[in-house]
Design a protein around this motif. Structure first.
Motif, PDB file in Angstrom:
ATOM      1  N   MET B   1     -11.314  16.523  -9.494  1.00  0.00           N
ATOM      2  CA  MET B   1     -10.380  15.675  -8.729  1.00  0.00           C
ATOM      3  C   MET B   1     -10.647  14.210  -9.027  1.00  0.00           C
ATOM      4  SD  MET B   1      -9.959  15.439  -4.633  1.00  0.00           S
ATOM      5  CE  MET B   1     -11.359  14.322  -4.495  1.00  0.00           C
ATOM      6  N   ALA B   3     -10.858  10.198  -8.584  1.00  0.00           N
ATOM      7  CA  ALA B   3     -11.163   9.401  -7.394  1.00  0.00           C
ATOM      8  C   ALA B   3      -9.905   8.712  -6.863  1.00  0.00           C
ATOM      9  CB  ALA B   3     -12.213   8.353  -7.729  1.00  0.00           C
ATOM     10  N   VAL B   4      -9.169   8.110  -7.770  1.00  0.00           N
ATOM     11  CA  VAL B   4      -7.938   7.449  -7.359  1.00  0.00           C
ATOM     12  C   VAL B   4      -6.794   8.190  -8.034  1.00  0.00           C
ATOM     13  CG1 VAL B   4      -6.628   5.308  -7.350  1.00  0.00           C
ATOM     14  CG2 VAL B   4      -9.124   5.271  -7.217  1.00  0.00           C
ATOM     15  N   PRO B   5      -5.934   8.845  -7.254  1.00  0.00           N
ATOM     16  CA  PRO B   5      -4.870   9.624  -7.867  1.00  0.00           C
ATOM     17  C   PRO B   5      -3.962   8.723  -8.686  1.00  0.00           C
ATOM     18  CG  PRO B   5      -4.917   9.903  -5.478  1.00  0.00           C
ATOM     19  CD  PRO B   5      -5.865   8.819  -5.812  1.00  0.00           C
ATOM     20  N   ARG B   6      -3.574   9.206  -9.830  1.00  0.00           N
ATOM     21  CA  ARG B   6      -2.655   8.412 -10.639  1.00  0.00           C
ATOM     22  C   ARG B   6      -1.309   8.347  -9.937  1.00  0.00           C
ATOM     23  NH1 ARG B   6      -5.327   6.779 -14.212  1.00  0.00           N
ATOM     24  NH2 ARG B   6      -6.861   7.909 -15.423  1.00  0.00           N
ATOM     25  N   LEU B   8       2.661   8.397  -9.512  1.00  0.00           N
ATOM     26  CA  LEU B   8       3.688   9.189 -10.152  1.00  0.00           C
ATOM     27  C   LEU B   8       4.389   8.350 -11.204  1.00  0.00           C
ATOM     28  CD1 LEU B   8       5.571  11.101  -7.328  1.00  0.00           C
ATOM     29  CD2 LEU B   8       3.889  11.975  -8.914  1.00  0.00           C
ATOM     30  N   ARG B  13       8.673   8.593  -8.565  1.00  0.00           N
ATOM     31  CA  ARG B  13       8.645   7.707  -7.414  1.00  0.00           C
ATOM     32  C   ARG B  13      10.060   7.498  -6.864  1.00  0.00           C
ATOM     33  NH1 ARG B  13       5.478   1.925  -7.024  1.00  0.00           N
ATOM     34  NH2 ARG B  13       6.733   1.028  -5.358  1.00  0.00           N
ATOM     35  N   THR B  14      11.006   7.270  -7.771  1.00  0.00           N
ATOM     36  CA  THR B  14      12.392   7.054  -7.354  1.00  0.00           C
ATOM     37  C   THR B  14      12.969   8.308  -6.730  1.00  0.00           C
ATOM     38  OG1 THR B  14      12.515   5.723  -9.341  1.00  0.00           O
ATOM     39  CG2 THR B  14      14.557   6.030  -8.126  1.00  0.00           C
ATOM     40  N   ALA B  16      11.410  10.768  -5.221  1.00  0.00           N
ATOM     41  CA  ALA B  16      10.854  10.974  -3.876  1.00  0.00           C
ATOM     42  C   ALA B  16      11.530  10.047  -2.869  1.00  0.00           C
ATOM     43  CB  ALA B  16       9.350  10.727  -3.897  1.00  0.00           C
ATOM     44  N   ALA B  17      11.764   8.796  -3.294  1.00  0.00           N
ATOM     45  CA  ALA B  17      12.387   7.827  -2.389  1.00  0.00           C
ATOM     46  C   ALA B  17      13.815   8.247  -2.048  1.00  0.00           C
ATOM     47  CB  ALA B  17      12.374   6.439  -3.024  1.00  0.00           C
ATOM     48  N   HIS B  18      14.562   8.703  -3.057  1.00  0.00           N
ATOM     49  CA  HIS B  18      15.943   9.136  -2.798  1.00  0.00           C
ATOM     50  C   HIS B  18      15.973  10.351  -1.881  1.00  0.00           C
ATOM     51  CE1 HIS B  18      17.848   6.187  -5.145  1.00  0.00           C
ATOM     52  NE2 HIS B  18      17.453   6.632  -6.327  1.00  0.00           N
ATOM     53  N   PHE B  20      13.823  11.105   0.299  1.00  0.00           N
ATOM     54  CA  PHE B  20      13.471  10.629   1.637  1.00  0.00           C
ATOM     55  C   PHE B  20      14.698  10.045   2.334  1.00  0.00           C
ATOM     56  CE2 PHE B  20      12.142   7.035   4.315  1.00  0.00           C
ATOM     57  CZ  PHE B  20      11.404   7.722   5.256  1.00  0.00           C
ATOM     58  N   THR B  21      15.450   9.216   1.598  1.00  0.00           N
ATOM     59  CA  THR B  21      16.664   8.630   2.178  1.00  0.00           C
ATOM     60  C   THR B  21      17.599   9.729   2.652  1.00  0.00           C
ATOM     61  OG1 THR B  21      16.455   6.863   0.565  1.00  0.00           O
ATOM     62  CG2 THR B  21      18.540   6.995   1.751  1.00  0.00           C
TER      63      THR B  21
END
Lengths: 258, 260
Positions: B1, B3-6, B8, B13-14, B16-18, B20-21
Protein backbone atom coordinates in the motif's frame (compact mmCIF):
# COMPACT_ATOMS: atom_id res chain seq x y z
CA UNK A 1 21.37 56.74 9.16
CA UNK A 2 19.56 54.84 11.89
CA UNK A 3 18.49 58.02 13.67
CA UNK A 4 17.26 59.41 10.35
CA UNK A 5 15.24 56.25 9.79
CA UNK A 6 13.89 56.41 13.31
CA UNK A 7 12.99 60.06 12.84
CA UNK A 8 11.08 59.20 9.68
CA UNK A 9 9.25 56.46 11.55
CA UNK A 10 8.33 58.91 14.34
CA UNK A 11 7.12 61.42 11.77
CA UNK A 12 4.94 58.76 10.13
CA UNK A 13 3.59 57.77 13.49
CA UNK A 14 2.73 61.35 14.41
CA UNK A 15 1.07 61.85 11.03
CA UNK A 16 -0.93 58.61 11.41
CA UNK A 17 -2.22 59.45 14.89
CA UNK A 18 -2.78 63.04 13.80
CA UNK A 19 -4.97 61.90 10.92
CA UNK A 20 -6.97 59.65 13.26
CA UNK A 21 -7.59 62.64 15.55
CA UNK A 22 -8.44 64.77 12.51
CA UNK A 23 -10.96 62.16 11.33
CA UNK A 24 -12.57 62.11 14.79
CA UNK A 25 -12.70 65.92 14.79
CA UNK A 26 -14.23 65.91 11.32
CA UNK A 27 -16.84 63.42 12.48
CA UNK A 28 -17.56 65.51 15.58
CA UNK A 29 -17.80 68.71 13.52
CA UNK A 30 -20.22 67.16 10.98
CA UNK A 31 -22.33 65.72 13.79
CA UNK A 32 -22.99 69.25 15.09
CA UNK A 33 -25.04 70.06 11.99
CA UNK A 34 -26.84 66.73 11.72
CA UNK A 35 -29.57 65.16 13.88
CA UNK A 36 -28.49 62.31 16.19
CA UNK A 37 -30.60 59.86 14.17
CA UNK A 38 -28.30 60.47 11.21
CA UNK A 39 -24.87 61.07 12.75
CA UNK A 40 -24.40 61.08 16.53
CA UNK A 41 -21.19 62.70 17.81
CA UNK A 42 -18.15 60.60 18.80
CA UNK A 43 -18.58 61.16 22.60
CA UNK A 44 -22.20 60.00 22.40
CA UNK A 45 -21.21 56.85 20.49
CA UNK A 46 -18.31 56.28 22.90
CA UNK A 47 -20.61 56.51 25.91
CA UNK A 48 -23.05 54.06 24.29
CA UNK A 49 -20.16 51.69 23.57
CA UNK A 50 -19.11 51.74 27.22
CA UNK A 51 -22.77 51.39 28.19
CA UNK A 52 -23.10 48.22 26.13
CA UNK A 53 -20.01 46.78 27.80
CA UNK A 54 -21.00 47.66 31.36
CA UNK A 55 -24.76 47.04 31.43
CA UNK A 56 -25.17 43.32 32.22
CA UNK A 57 -28.28 42.95 30.04
CA UNK A 58 -26.31 44.32 27.07
CA UNK A 59 -22.85 42.92 27.74
CA UNK A 60 -24.52 39.52 27.69
CA UNK A 61 -25.08 40.05 23.93
CA UNK A 62 -21.36 40.77 23.55
CA UNK A 63 -20.43 37.55 25.38
CA UNK A 64 -22.88 35.48 23.32
CA UNK A 65 -21.50 36.79 20.01
CA UNK A 66 -17.89 36.26 21.13
CA UNK A 67 -18.58 32.67 22.20
CA UNK A 68 -20.35 31.90 18.92
CA UNK A 69 -17.41 33.32 16.94
CA UNK A 70 -14.84 31.23 18.82
CA UNK A 71 -16.92 28.06 18.55
CA UNK A 72 -17.57 28.58 14.82
CA UNK A 73 -13.91 29.24 14.04
CA UNK A 74 -12.84 26.06 15.87
CA UNK A 75 -15.52 23.96 14.15
CA UNK A 76 -14.75 25.37 10.70
CA UNK A 77 -11.02 24.70 11.12
CA UNK A 78 -11.67 21.10 12.13
CA UNK A 79 -14.19 20.50 9.34
CA UNK A 80 -11.90 22.14 6.76
CA UNK A 81 -8.95 20.02 7.85
CA UNK A 82 -11.07 16.86 7.69
CA UNK A 83 -12.39 17.64 4.21
CA UNK A 84 -8.89 18.50 2.95
CA UNK A 85 -7.48 15.25 4.38
CA UNK A 86 -10.31 13.27 2.77
CA UNK A 87 -9.76 14.98 -0.59
CA UNK A 88 -6.08 14.07 -0.40
CA UNK A 89 -6.37 10.53 0.94
CA UNK A 90 -9.32 9.18 -1.01
CA UNK A 91 -8.69 9.55 -4.77
CA UNK A 92 -12.32 9.46 -5.89
CA UNK A 93 -13.24 12.18 -3.40
CA UNK A 94 -10.67 14.70 -4.72
CA UNK A 95 -12.81 15.93 -7.61
CA UNK A 96 -15.98 15.84 -5.54
CA UNK A 97 -14.55 17.97 -2.73
CA UNK A 98 -12.31 20.35 -4.65
CA UNK A 99 -14.30 20.77 -7.89
CA UNK A 100 -17.84 20.59 -6.54
CA UNK A 101 -18.23 21.16 -2.80
CA UNK A 102 -15.57 23.89 -2.66
CA UNK A 103 -16.93 25.71 -5.73
CA UNK A 104 -20.40 25.62 -4.25
CA UNK A 105 -19.33 26.77 -0.76
CA UNK A 106 -17.21 29.49 -2.33
CA UNK A 107 -19.98 30.94 -4.46
CA UNK A 108 -22.73 30.67 -1.87
CA UNK A 109 -23.76 34.14 -0.65
CA UNK A 110 -23.61 34.50 3.13
CA UNK A 111 -27.06 36.05 3.33
CA UNK A 112 -28.37 33.00 1.45
CA UNK A 113 -27.04 30.76 4.21
CA UNK A 114 -28.55 33.07 6.82
CA UNK A 115 -32.04 32.91 5.27
CA UNK A 116 -32.01 29.20 4.43
CA UNK A 117 -30.70 28.20 7.85
CA UNK A 118 -33.61 29.97 9.55
CA UNK A 119 -36.09 28.23 7.24
CA UNK A 120 -34.48 24.87 7.99
CA UNK A 121 -33.56 25.08 11.68
CA UNK A 122 -35.69 27.97 13.02
CA UNK A 123 -34.19 30.58 15.36
CA UNK A 124 -31.49 29.03 17.57
CA UNK A 125 -27.82 29.07 18.57
CA UNK A 126 -27.28 26.12 16.27
CA UNK A 127 -28.62 28.14 13.32
CA UNK A 128 -26.13 30.97 13.93
CA UNK A 129 -23.16 28.64 14.34
CA UNK A 130 -24.21 26.61 11.29
CA UNK A 131 -24.30 29.77 9.14
CA UNK A 132 -20.89 30.93 10.40
CA UNK A 133 -19.26 27.52 9.90
CA UNK A 134 -20.61 27.21 6.34
CA UNK A 135 -19.31 30.69 5.47
CA UNK A 136 -15.86 29.96 6.99
CA UNK A 137 -15.50 26.45 5.58
CA UNK A 138 -14.19 27.37 2.10
CA UNK A 139 -11.46 29.58 3.63
CA UNK A 140 -10.19 26.85 5.93
CA UNK A 141 -10.55 24.10 3.29
CA UNK A 142 -8.54 26.11 0.70
CA UNK A 143 -5.71 26.71 3.18
CA UNK A 144 -5.43 23.13 4.38
CA UNK A 145 -5.70 21.74 0.82
CA UNK A 146 -2.90 24.09 -0.22
CA UNK A 147 -0.82 22.81 2.69
CA UNK A 148 -1.44 19.19 1.81
CA UNK A 149 -0.50 19.85 -1.81
CA UNK A 150 2.85 21.26 -0.71
CA UNK A 151 3.63 18.41 1.68
CA UNK A 152 6.97 16.73 1.36
CA UNK A 153 5.92 13.42 -0.16
CA UNK A 154 9.30 11.75 0.18
CA UNK A 155 9.42 12.50 3.88
CA UNK A 156 5.98 10.95 4.35
CA UNK A 157 6.89 7.82 2.40
CA UNK A 158 10.03 7.47 4.47
CA UNK A 159 8.06 7.92 7.70
CA UNK A 160 5.57 5.33 6.46
CA UNK A 161 8.32 2.81 5.89
CA UNK A 162 9.67 3.37 9.40
CA UNK A 163 6.49 3.76 11.41
CA UNK A 164 4.10 1.83 9.24
CA UNK A 165 0.97 2.98 11.04
CA UNK A 166 -0.97 5.54 9.09
CA UNK A 167 -2.41 7.26 12.19
CA UNK A 168 1.09 7.74 13.67
CA UNK A 169 2.41 9.24 10.46
CA UNK A 170 -0.51 11.64 10.20
CA UNK A 171 -0.12 12.77 13.82
CA UNK A 172 3.66 13.05 13.95
CA UNK A 173 4.58 14.06 10.41
CA UNK A 174 1.65 15.36 8.38
CA UNK A 175 -0.02 17.56 10.98
CA UNK A 176 3.18 19.42 12.02
CA UNK A 177 3.92 20.12 8.36
CA UNK A 178 0.41 21.49 7.96
CA UNK A 179 0.79 23.84 10.91
CA UNK A 180 1.75 27.04 9.03
CA UNK A 181 -1.27 26.58 6.80
CA UNK A 182 -3.41 25.94 9.86
CA UNK A 183 -2.24 29.23 11.36
CA UNK A 184 -3.13 31.02 8.12
CA UNK A 185 -6.55 29.33 8.12
CA UNK A 186 -7.06 30.40 11.75
CA UNK A 187 -6.16 34.03 11.02
CA UNK A 188 -8.39 34.32 7.98
CA UNK A 189 -11.34 32.48 9.58
CA UNK A 190 -11.13 34.58 12.72
CA UNK A 191 -11.15 37.84 10.76
CA UNK A 192 -13.98 36.81 8.45
CA UNK A 193 -16.05 35.41 11.31
CA UNK A 194 -16.22 38.74 13.16
CA UNK A 195 -17.32 40.46 9.98
CA UNK A 196 -20.09 37.98 9.20
CA UNK A 197 -21.11 37.39 12.84
CA UNK A 198 -23.65 40.20 12.54
CA UNK A 199 -25.25 38.79 9.36
CA UNK A 200 -25.66 35.34 10.87
CA UNK A 201 -27.41 36.86 13.90
CA UNK A 202 -29.76 39.12 11.95
CA UNK A 203 -32.34 36.46 11.15
CA UNK A 204 -31.34 33.46 13.20
CA UNK A 205 -30.98 34.79 16.74
CA UNK A 206 -32.79 36.49 19.59
CA UNK A 207 -29.45 37.48 21.14
CA UNK A 208 -26.03 38.74 20.17
CA UNK A 209 -24.69 41.96 18.65
CA UNK A 210 -26.35 41.36 15.27
CA UNK A 211 -29.74 41.13 16.95
CA UNK A 212 -28.97 44.26 19.01
CA UNK A 213 -27.95 46.13 15.88
CA UNK A 214 -31.03 45.23 13.85
CA UNK A 215 -33.27 46.23 16.76
CA UNK A 216 -31.49 49.59 16.93
CA UNK A 217 -31.71 50.15 13.18
CA UNK A 218 -35.45 49.42 13.17
CA UNK A 219 -36.06 52.39 15.51
CA UNK A 220 -33.51 54.66 13.80
CA UNK A 221 -31.01 54.47 16.68
CA UNK A 222 -27.84 55.35 14.75
CA UNK A 223 -25.88 55.66 18.02
CA UNK A 224 -26.25 51.97 18.85
CA UNK A 225 -25.63 50.89 15.24
CA UNK A 226 -22.33 52.83 15.20
CA UNK A 227 -21.37 51.67 18.69
CA UNK A 228 -21.95 48.03 17.65
CA UNK A 229 -19.79 48.45 14.54
CA UNK A 230 -16.91 49.93 16.54
CA UNK A 231 -17.33 47.26 19.19
CA UNK A 232 -16.85 44.61 16.50
CA UNK A 233 -13.67 46.35 15.28
CA UNK A 234 -12.36 46.55 18.87
CA UNK A 235 -13.27 42.97 19.79
CA UNK A 236 -11.60 41.72 16.62
CA UNK A 237 -8.40 43.66 17.33
CA UNK A 238 -8.35 42.63 21.01
CA UNK A 239 -8.90 38.96 20.20
CA UNK A 240 -6.19 39.04 17.57
CA UNK A 241 -3.67 40.59 19.98
CA UNK A 242 -4.65 38.51 23.04
CA UNK A 243 -5.50 35.16 21.49
CA UNK A 244 -4.61 34.66 17.83
CA UNK A 245 -1.08 36.16 17.80
CA UNK A 246 0.14 34.32 20.96
CA UNK A 247 -1.44 31.09 19.69
CA UNK A 248 0.29 31.46 16.34
CA UNK A 249 3.62 32.16 18.12
CA UNK A 250 3.20 29.17 20.41
CA UNK A 251 2.31 26.83 17.54
CA UNK A 252 5.36 28.04 15.66
CA UNK A 253 7.72 27.53 18.61
CA UNK A 254 6.26 24.06 19.26
CA UNK A 255 7.02 23.26 15.67
CA UNK A 256 10.58 24.51 16.04
CA UNK A 257 11.12 22.26 19.09
CA UNK A 258 9.68 19.15 17.48
CA UNK B 1 0.00 0.00 0.00
CA UNK B 2 1.51 3.34 -1.00
CA UNK B 3 1.85 5.94 1.74
CA UNK B 4 0.22 8.68 -0.27
CA UNK B 5 -2.36 7.39 -2.73
CA UNK B 6 -1.78 8.61 -6.23
CA UNK B 7 -4.39 11.03 -7.47
CA UNK B 8 -6.82 9.74 -10.03
CA UNK B 9 -6.17 10.58 -13.65
CA UNK B 10 -7.86 13.90 -14.56
CA UNK B 11 -10.66 12.08 -16.40
CA UNK B 12 -11.39 9.95 -13.31
CA UNK B 13 -11.51 13.06 -11.14
CA UNK B 14 -13.97 14.73 -13.52
CA UNK B 15 -16.09 11.60 -13.80
CA UNK B 16 -16.38 11.30 -10.02
CA UNK B 17 -17.32 14.98 -9.79
CA UNK B 18 -20.02 14.66 -12.46
CA UNK B 19 -21.43 11.53 -10.83
CA UNK B 20 -21.55 13.44 -7.55
CA UNK B 21 -23.45 16.31 -9.15
CA UNK B 22 -25.93 13.86 -10.67
CA UNK B 23 -26.50 11.90 -7.48
CA UNK B 24 -26.87 15.13 -5.48
CA UNK B 25 -29.60 16.30 -7.86
CA UNK B 26 -31.38 12.94 -7.62
CA UNK B 27 -31.11 12.88 -3.83
CA UNK B 28 -32.36 16.49 -3.71
CA UNK B 29 -35.39 15.62 -5.88
CA UNK B 30 -36.23 12.55 -3.77
CA UNK B 31 -35.80 14.45 -0.49
CA UNK B 32 -37.95 17.32 -1.75
CA UNK B 33 -40.89 14.93 -2.22
CA UNK B 34 -40.88 14.05 1.46
CA UNK B 35 -40.73 17.53 3.02
CA UNK B 36 -42.95 20.59 2.59
CA UNK B 37 -42.06 22.77 -0.38
CA UNK B 38 -41.26 25.84 1.76
CA UNK B 39 -38.45 23.85 3.43
CA UNK B 40 -36.92 22.22 0.37
CA UNK B 41 -38.29 22.81 -3.12
CA UNK B 42 -37.06 20.26 -5.67
CA UNK B 43 -34.46 21.00 -8.37
CA UNK B 44 -37.06 21.01 -11.16
CA UNK B 45 -39.13 23.65 -9.39
CA UNK B 46 -36.05 25.79 -8.67
CA UNK B 47 -34.87 25.46 -12.28
CA UNK B 48 -38.30 26.70 -13.41
CA UNK B 49 -37.98 29.76 -11.17
CA UNK B 50 -34.46 30.39 -12.44
CA UNK B 51 -35.72 30.18 -16.02
CA UNK B 52 -38.47 32.70 -15.21
CA UNK B 53 -35.87 35.01 -13.64
CA UNK B 54 -33.76 34.92 -16.80
CA UNK B 55 -36.49 35.06 -19.46
CA UNK B 56 -39.28 37.33 -18.18
CA UNK B 57 -38.79 41.08 -18.40
CA UNK B 58 -39.64 41.45 -14.69
CA UNK B 59 -36.95 38.92 -13.76
CA UNK B 60 -34.37 40.40 -16.11
CA UNK B 61 -35.01 43.86 -14.69
CA UNK B 62 -33.98 42.58 -11.23
CA UNK B 63 -30.89 40.82 -12.61
CA UNK B 64 -29.99 43.97 -14.53
CA UNK B 65 -30.42 46.14 -11.44
CA UNK B 66 -28.01 43.92 -9.48
CA UNK B 67 -25.55 43.93 -12.36
CA UNK B 68 -25.65 47.73 -12.38
CA UNK B 69 -25.14 47.91 -8.60
CA UNK B 70 -22.16 45.54 -8.80
CA UNK B 71 -20.58 47.41 -11.73
CA UNK B 72 -20.95 50.86 -10.14
CA UNK B 73 -19.65 49.69 -6.76
CA UNK B 74 -16.69 47.91 -8.37
CA UNK B 75 -15.79 50.98 -10.44
CA UNK B 76 -16.06 53.33 -7.47
CA UNK B 77 -14.09 51.06 -5.13
CA UNK B 78 -11.42 50.52 -7.78
CA UNK B 79 -10.97 54.27 -8.23
CA UNK B 80 -10.86 55.04 -4.50
CA UNK B 81 -8.73 51.97 -3.72
CA UNK B 82 -6.16 52.82 -6.39
CA UNK B 83 -5.89 56.43 -5.23
CA UNK B 84 -5.47 55.44 -1.57
CA UNK B 85 -2.96 52.70 -2.44
CA UNK B 86 -0.87 55.13 -4.50
CA UNK B 87 -0.91 57.91 -1.90
CA UNK B 88 2.00 56.56 0.22
CA UNK B 89 3.99 56.13 -2.99
CA UNK B 90 3.92 59.85 -3.61
CA UNK B 91 3.63 61.03 0.03
CA UNK B 92 5.93 58.64 1.90
CA UNK B 93 4.91 59.92 5.34
CA UNK B 94 1.39 58.55 4.90
CA UNK B 95 2.49 54.90 4.77
CA UNK B 96 1.79 54.12 8.42
CA UNK B 97 -1.49 56.05 8.39
CA UNK B 98 -2.79 54.02 5.45
CA UNK B 99 -1.27 50.59 6.12
CA UNK B 100 -1.83 50.46 9.86
CA UNK B 101 -4.76 52.75 10.53
CA UNK B 102 -7.12 53.23 7.57
CA UNK B 103 -6.87 49.81 5.88
CA UNK B 104 -7.17 47.62 9.03
CA UNK B 105 -10.10 49.76 10.18
CA UNK B 106 -11.96 49.48 6.89
CA UNK B 107 -11.10 45.79 6.76
CA UNK B 108 -12.52 45.04 10.22
CA UNK B 109 -15.62 47.22 9.93
CA UNK B 110 -18.62 44.90 9.46
CA UNK B 111 -20.29 45.11 6.05
CA UNK B 112 -23.80 44.94 7.45
CA UNK B 113 -22.91 47.96 9.60
CA UNK B 114 -22.14 50.00 6.48
CA UNK B 115 -25.44 48.83 4.99
CA UNK B 116 -27.56 49.81 7.99
CA UNK B 117 -25.72 53.15 8.36
CA UNK B 118 -26.18 53.86 4.64
CA UNK B 119 -29.93 53.30 5.06
CA UNK B 120 -30.01 55.83 7.91
CA UNK B 121 -27.91 58.32 5.92
CA UNK B 122 -29.22 57.92 2.37
CA UNK B 123 -32.58 56.15 2.70
CA UNK B 124 -33.57 53.08 0.70
CA UNK B 125 -32.47 52.79 -2.89
CA UNK B 126 -29.70 52.95 -5.45
CA UNK B 127 -27.32 55.27 -3.57
CA UNK B 128 -27.42 53.17 -0.40
CA UNK B 129 -26.67 49.91 -2.19
CA UNK B 130 -23.81 51.33 -4.26
CA UNK B 131 -22.27 53.17 -1.29
CA UNK B 132 -22.48 50.14 1.03
CA UNK B 133 -21.08 47.66 -1.51
CA UNK B 134 -18.42 50.11 -2.68
CA UNK B 135 -17.05 50.87 0.76
CA UNK B 136 -17.01 47.15 1.66
CA UNK B 137 -14.88 46.52 -1.45
CA UNK B 138 -12.42 49.38 -0.86
CA UNK B 139 -10.15 47.50 1.61
CA UNK B 140 -9.90 44.52 -0.80
CA UNK B 141 -8.77 46.93 -3.53
CA UNK B 142 -6.31 48.79 -1.27
CA UNK B 143 -4.70 45.61 0.09
CA UNK B 144 -4.13 44.09 -3.37
CA UNK B 145 -2.94 47.26 -5.10
CA UNK B 146 -0.69 48.27 -2.14
CA UNK B 147 1.04 44.93 -2.60
CA UNK B 148 1.76 45.96 -6.18
CA UNK B 149 2.96 49.45 -5.23
CA UNK B 150 5.57 47.82 -2.97
CA UNK B 151 6.99 45.85 -5.89
CA UNK B 152 7.52 48.84 -8.21
CA UNK B 153 11.13 48.59 -9.29
CA UNK B 154 13.14 51.40 -7.63
CA UNK B 155 16.16 50.92 -9.90
CA UNK B 156 14.03 51.22 -13.00
CA UNK B 157 12.56 54.44 -11.61
CA UNK B 158 15.97 55.95 -10.92
CA UNK B 159 17.09 55.08 -14.39
CA UNK B 160 13.98 56.70 -15.85
CA UNK B 161 14.62 59.82 -13.76
CA UNK B 162 18.22 59.98 -14.94
CA UNK B 163 16.98 59.92 -18.53
CA UNK B 164 14.75 62.87 -17.70
CA UNK B 165 11.34 61.18 -17.73
CA UNK B 166 8.73 63.34 -16.02
CA UNK B 167 6.37 62.13 -13.34
CA UNK B 168 3.47 61.46 -15.67
CA UNK B 169 5.56 59.48 -18.18
CA UNK B 170 7.13 57.60 -15.29
CA UNK B 171 3.65 56.69 -14.03
CA UNK B 172 2.37 55.53 -17.43
CA UNK B 173 5.53 53.67 -18.48
CA UNK B 174 6.76 52.12 -15.22
CA UNK B 175 4.32 52.35 -12.30
CA UNK B 176 1.11 51.43 -14.10
CA UNK B 177 2.49 48.35 -15.95
CA UNK B 178 3.87 46.87 -12.73
CA UNK B 179 0.56 47.54 -10.97
CA UNK B 180 -1.59 45.88 -13.64
CA UNK B 181 -1.38 42.27 -12.39
CA UNK B 182 -2.22 43.45 -8.86
CA UNK B 183 -5.11 45.57 -10.11
CA UNK B 184 -6.36 42.50 -11.92
CA UNK B 185 -6.35 40.34 -8.80
CA UNK B 186 -7.93 43.23 -6.85
CA UNK B 187 -10.84 43.27 -9.30
CA UNK B 188 -11.01 39.48 -9.42
CA UNK B 189 -11.26 39.09 -5.65
CA UNK B 190 -13.68 42.02 -5.39
CA UNK B 191 -15.97 40.68 -8.12
CA UNK B 192 -16.87 37.55 -6.15
CA UNK B 193 -17.26 39.51 -2.92
CA UNK B 194 -19.30 42.20 -4.71
CA UNK B 195 -22.05 39.80 -5.84
CA UNK B 196 -22.38 38.34 -2.38
CA UNK B 197 -22.52 41.64 -0.49
CA UNK B 198 -24.76 43.26 -3.10
CA UNK B 199 -27.32 40.62 -2.22
CA UNK B 200 -27.13 41.65 1.46
CA UNK B 201 -27.20 45.38 0.69
CA UNK B 202 -30.20 45.04 -1.63
CA UNK B 203 -31.98 42.84 0.87
CA UNK B 204 -31.89 45.53 3.55
CA UNK B 205 -31.43 48.77 1.68
CA UNK B 206 -32.55 48.20 -1.91
CA UNK B 207 -35.76 48.82 -3.80
CA UNK B 208 -34.83 46.47 -6.65
CA UNK B 209 -32.30 43.81 -7.56
CA UNK B 210 -31.83 40.13 -6.72
CA UNK B 211 -31.39 40.79 -2.98
CA UNK B 212 -34.65 42.72 -2.94
CA UNK B 213 -36.34 39.86 -4.81
CA UNK B 214 -34.97 37.47 -2.22
CA UNK B 215 -36.31 39.57 0.66
CA UNK B 216 -39.81 39.66 -0.85
CA UNK B 217 -39.60 35.89 -1.38
CA UNK B 218 -38.45 35.44 2.22
CA UNK B 219 -41.40 37.39 3.61
CA UNK B 220 -43.87 35.43 1.47
CA UNK B 221 -42.12 32.11 2.15
CA UNK B 222 -41.56 31.71 -1.61
CA UNK B 223 -38.62 29.39 -0.96
CA UNK B 224 -38.16 28.28 -4.62
CA UNK B 225 -37.46 31.92 -5.53
CA UNK B 226 -34.79 32.15 -2.78
CA UNK B 227 -33.09 28.99 -4.09
CA UNK B 228 -33.23 30.32 -7.65
CA UNK B 229 -31.46 33.57 -6.68
CA UNK B 230 -28.77 31.66 -4.76
CA UNK B 231 -28.17 29.29 -7.68
CA UNK B 232 -27.93 32.27 -10.04
CA UNK B 233 -25.33 34.04 -7.84
CA UNK B 234 -23.21 30.87 -7.55
CA UNK B 235 -23.45 30.41 -11.34
CA UNK B 236 -22.45 34.03 -12.07
CA UNK B 237 -19.40 33.88 -9.78
CA UNK B 238 -18.35 30.48 -11.13
CA UNK B 239 -18.86 31.33 -14.82
CA UNK B 240 -17.07 34.69 -14.51
CA UNK B 241 -14.08 32.97 -12.90
CA UNK B 242 -14.03 30.17 -15.44
CA UNK B 243 -14.62 32.09 -18.65
CA UNK B 244 -13.48 35.64 -17.89
CA UNK B 245 -10.89 35.81 -15.11
CA UNK B 246 -9.03 32.51 -15.66
CA UNK B 247 -8.34 33.17 -19.38
CA UNK B 248 -7.43 36.79 -18.63
CA UNK B 249 -5.05 35.72 -15.88
CA UNK B 250 -3.34 33.21 -18.19
CA UNK B 251 -2.91 35.94 -20.79
CA UNK B 252 -1.56 38.39 -18.19
CA UNK B 253 0.99 35.84 -16.94
CA UNK B 254 2.13 35.02 -20.46
CA UNK B 255 2.49 38.75 -21.12
CA UNK B 256 4.56 39.41 -18.01
CA UNK B 257 6.86 36.48 -18.76
CA UNK B 258 7.99 37.98 -22.05
CA UNK B 259 11.53 39.43 -21.89
CA UNK B 260 11.62 43.02 -20.69
Amino acid sequence: MLSGWRGMRMGQRALAEGLVVLALLGWWWSSLELPATVLPSPPVVGRRLIGILTTPALSWHVAVTTLRVLLSVATALLAGLLLALLAQAVPWLTGIIMDRILVWLNGMPSVGWAILAVIWFKVSDFTVIFVQVMILLPFSLINFAEGLRNLDRELIEMAMSFAGRRADVIRKVVLPMLLPYGVAALRISYGVCWKIALISELFGAQSGLGYLMLQAQAVGDATTVLATCFLIVILFALGEAALINPLARKLRSDLAEA
Amino acid sequence: MPAVPRALAPSGRTLAAHLFTLSTLVAWEIASRHVPVFLLPGPVLVAGQLWALLTTSAGLAQVGASLFHVAMALAGAFLVGTLVALLPYYVGGLRLAIDQRLTPFLNAFPGIGWTLLAILWLGLGLKTVIFAVGIILVPFMIINIREGVRTVDRDLLEMAASFGANRWREFIRIVLPSLLPFMFSAVRVSFGVAWKVTLTAELFGGTRGLGYTMNVARQELETPQIYAVIVLIIAIVYLANRFLFDPLQRRLQVGSRSPA
